[in-house]
Motif scaffolding. Structure first.
Motif, PDB file in Angstrom:
ATOM      1  N   THR A   1       0.814  -1.218   0.000  1.00 31.24           N
ATOM      2  CA  THR A   1       0.000   0.000   0.000  1.00 31.24           C
ATOM      3  C   THR A   1       0.845   1.264   0.000  1.00 31.24           C
ATOM      4  N   LYS A   2       2.017   1.194   0.628  1.00 29.48           N
ATOM      5  CA  LYS A   2       2.873   2.376   0.736  1.00 29.48           C
ATOM      6  C   LYS A   2       4.324   1.978   0.474  1.00 29.48           C
ATOM      7  N   PRO A   3       4.722   1.874  -0.784  1.00 28.30           N
ATOM      8  CA  PRO A   3       6.079   1.396  -1.082  1.00 28.30           C
ATOM      9  C   PRO A   3       7.186   2.240  -0.457  1.00 28.30           C
ATOM     10  N   GLU A   4       6.910   3.521  -0.171  1.00 27.25           N
ATOM     11  CA  GLU A   4       7.950   4.363   0.431  1.00 27.25           C
ATOM     12  C   GLU A   4       8.272   3.934   1.857  1.00 27.25           C
ATOM     13  N   LEU A   5       7.429   3.085   2.457  1.00 34.26           N
ATOM     14  CA  LEU A   5       7.689   2.606   3.817  1.00 34.26           C
ATOM     15  C   LEU A   5       8.562   1.363   3.831  1.00 34.26           C
ATOM     16  N   GLY A   6       8.866   0.819   2.675  1.00 37.29           N
ATOM     17  CA  GLY A   6       9.635  -0.419   2.608  1.00 37.29           C
ATOM     18  C   GLY A   6      11.096  -0.197   2.310  1.00 37.29           C
ATOM     19  N   GLY A   7      11.764  -1.278   2.024  1.00 40.59           N
ATOM     20  CA  GLY A   7      13.182  -1.253   1.680  1.00 40.59           C
ATOM     21  C   GLY A   7      14.045  -1.684   2.849  1.00 40.59           C
ATOM     22  N   VAL A   8      15.151  -2.313   2.510  1.00 40.67           N
ATOM     23  CA  VAL A   8      16.059  -2.833   3.529  1.00 40.67           C
ATOM     24  C   VAL A   8      16.538  -1.721   4.454  1.00 40.67           C
ATOM     25  N   TYR A   9      16.850  -0.554   3.901  1.00 37.20           N
ATOM     26  CA  TYR A   9      17.324   0.561   4.714  1.00 37.20           C
ATOM     27  C   TYR A   9      16.276   0.960   5.745  1.00 37.20           C
ATOM     28  N   LYS A  10      15.023   1.027   5.324  1.00 33.36           N
ATOM     29  CA  LYS A  10      13.941   1.409   6.235  1.00 33.36           C
ATOM     30  C   LYS A  10      13.763   0.350   7.326  1.00 33.36           C
ATOM     31  N   ILE A  11      13.785  -0.920   6.954  1.00 31.39           N
ATOM     32  CA  ILE A  11      13.655  -2.006   7.940  1.00 31.39           C
ATOM     33  C   ILE A  11      14.766  -1.882   8.971  1.00 31.39           C
ATOM     34  N   GLU A  12      15.990  -1.703   8.492  1.00 30.72           N
ATOM     35  CA  GLU A  12      17.142  -1.623   9.381  1.00 30.72           C
ATOM     36  C   GLU A  12      17.027  -0.426  10.323  1.00 30.72           C
ATOM     37  N   ASN A  13      16.668   0.723   9.795  1.00 31.73           N
ATOM     38  CA  ASN A  13      16.523   1.918  10.638  1.00 31.73           C
ATOM     39  C   ASN A  13      15.483   1.702  11.726  1.00 31.73           C
ATOM     40  N   GLU A  14      14.324   1.185  11.342  1.00 33.49           N
ATOM     41  CA  GLU A  14      13.255   0.952  12.314  1.00 33.49           C
ATOM     42  C   GLU A  14      13.691  -0.066  13.353  1.00 33.49           C
ATOM     43  N   ALA A  15      14.392  -1.107  12.926  1.00 33.70           N
ATOM     44  CA  ALA A  15      14.857  -2.127  13.871  1.00 33.70           C
ATOM     45  C   ALA A  15      15.838  -1.536  14.877  1.00 33.70           C
ATOM     46  N   PHE A  16      16.751  -0.694  14.421  1.00 35.29           N
ATOM     47  CA  PHE A  16      17.700  -0.073  15.342  1.00 35.29           C
ATOM     48  C   PHE A  16      17.001   0.871  16.308  1.00 35.29           C
ATOM     49  N   GLN A  17      15.986   1.575  15.844  1.00 36.18           N
ATOM     50  CA  GLN A  17      15.225   2.445  16.741  1.00 36.18           C
ATOM     51  C   GLN A  17      14.515   1.615  17.813  1.00 36.18           C
ATOM     52  N   THR A  18      13.969   0.465  17.408  1.00 32.80           N
ATOM     53  CA  THR A  18      13.307  -0.422  18.364  1.00 32.80           C
ATOM     54  C   THR A  18      14.311  -0.951  19.382  1.00 32.80           C
ATOM     55  N   MET A  19      15.464  -1.418  18.892  1.00 31.19           N
ATOM     56  CA  MET A  19      16.474  -1.970  19.801  1.00 31.19           C
ATOM     57  C   MET A  19      16.972  -0.908  20.775  1.00 31.19           C
ATOM     58  N   ALA A  20      17.124   0.318  20.306  1.00 29.77           N
ATOM     59  CA  ALA A  20      17.586   1.392  21.191  1.00 29.77           C
ATOM     60  C   ALA A  20      16.558   1.663  22.284  1.00 29.77           C
ATOM     61  N   LEU A  21      15.275   1.663  21.929  1.00 29.33           N
ATOM     62  CA  LEU A  21      14.238   1.872  22.951  1.00 29.33           C
ATOM     63  C   LEU A  21      14.214   0.723  23.949  1.00 29.33           C
ATOM     64  N   LEU A  22      14.390  -0.502  23.474  1.00 30.93           N
ATOM     65  CA  LEU A  22      14.438  -1.644  24.397  1.00 30.93           C
ATOM     66  C   LEU A  22      15.661  -1.559  25.301  1.00 30.93           C
ATOM     67  N   PHE A  23      16.771  -1.116  24.765  1.00 29.73           N
ATOM     68  CA  PHE A  23      17.980  -0.908  25.558  1.00 29.73           C
ATOM     69  C   PHE A  23      17.709   0.103  26.662  1.00 29.73           C
ATOM     70  N   ARG A  24      17.037   1.212  26.290  1.00 25.90           N
ATOM     71  CA  ARG A  24      16.717   2.250  27.267  1.00 25.90           C
ATOM     72  C   ARG A  24      15.719   1.749  28.300  1.00 25.90           C
ATOM     73  N   LEU A  25      14.797   0.891  27.889  1.00 24.20           N
ATOM     74  CA  LEU A  25      13.857   0.277  28.829  1.00 24.20           C
ATOM     75  C   LEU A  25      14.627  -0.558  29.857  1.00 24.20           C
ATOM     76  N   ILE A  26      15.575  -1.340  29.393  1.00 26.00           N
ATOM     77  CA  ILE A  26      16.385  -2.155  30.309  1.00 26.00           C
ATOM     78  C   ILE A  26      17.152  -1.266  31.279  1.00 26.00           C
ATOM     79  N   GLU A  27      17.717  -0.162  30.772  1.00 22.67           N
ATOM     80  CA  GLU A  27      18.411   0.787  31.652  1.00 22.67           C
ATOM     81  C   GLU A  27      17.461   1.322  32.720  1.00 22.67           C
ATOM     82  N   LYS A  28      16.250   1.668  32.318  1.00 23.19           N
ATOM     83  CA  LYS A  28      15.255   2.213  33.251  1.00 23.19           C
ATOM     84  C   LYS A  28      14.893   1.174  34.314  1.00 23.19           C
TER      85      LYS A  28
END
Length: 105
Positions: free
Chosen positions: A65-92
């Motif tokens: 539906t939204k091809p601009e939301l795809g691509g390996v670069y986008k997946i990787e960026n979103e995954a790193f943002q998720t991992m960083a938030l989980l890292f910060r959750l663990i710190e908290k």
């Protein structure tokens, strides 16, 4: 061609997570006041964005539906943002556990 060992690759990934942690802290500032549940909510939102990017990349084109939301670069960026938030959750969580331990004394 540069040969990167698995260990070197892992260090690069961990470094990128920490860079994202620092970026988030600069961008959002007062998030240190968030509760663990609020951090978890943010991480789940990012995980949803990662899943959306993955779907928009891997689904057959007739379902995209939204091809601009795809691509390996986008997946990787979103995954790193998720991992960083989980890292910060663990710190908290660790910070709260330490505070509880000190208050019990």
């Amino acid at each position: 061609m540069i040969y990167i060992t698995r260990e070197g690759n892992r260090k690069a990934i961990l470094n990128r997570i920490l860079v994202e942690v620092e970026r988030q802290e600069r961008q959002w500032g007062k998030e240190k006041e968030l509760t663990p549940h609020q951090f978890l909510g943010l991480a789940l939102e990012e995980l949803g964005e990662t899943a959306q990017a993955l779907n928009e990349t891997c689904l057959p084109s007739k379902y995209i539906t939204k091809p601009e939301l795809g691509g390996v670069y986008k997946i990787e960026n979103e995954a790193f943002q998720t991992m960083a938030l989980l890292f910060r959750l663990i710190e908290k969580l660790e910070e709260e556990r330490l505070n509880e331990s000190l208050n019990d004394r």
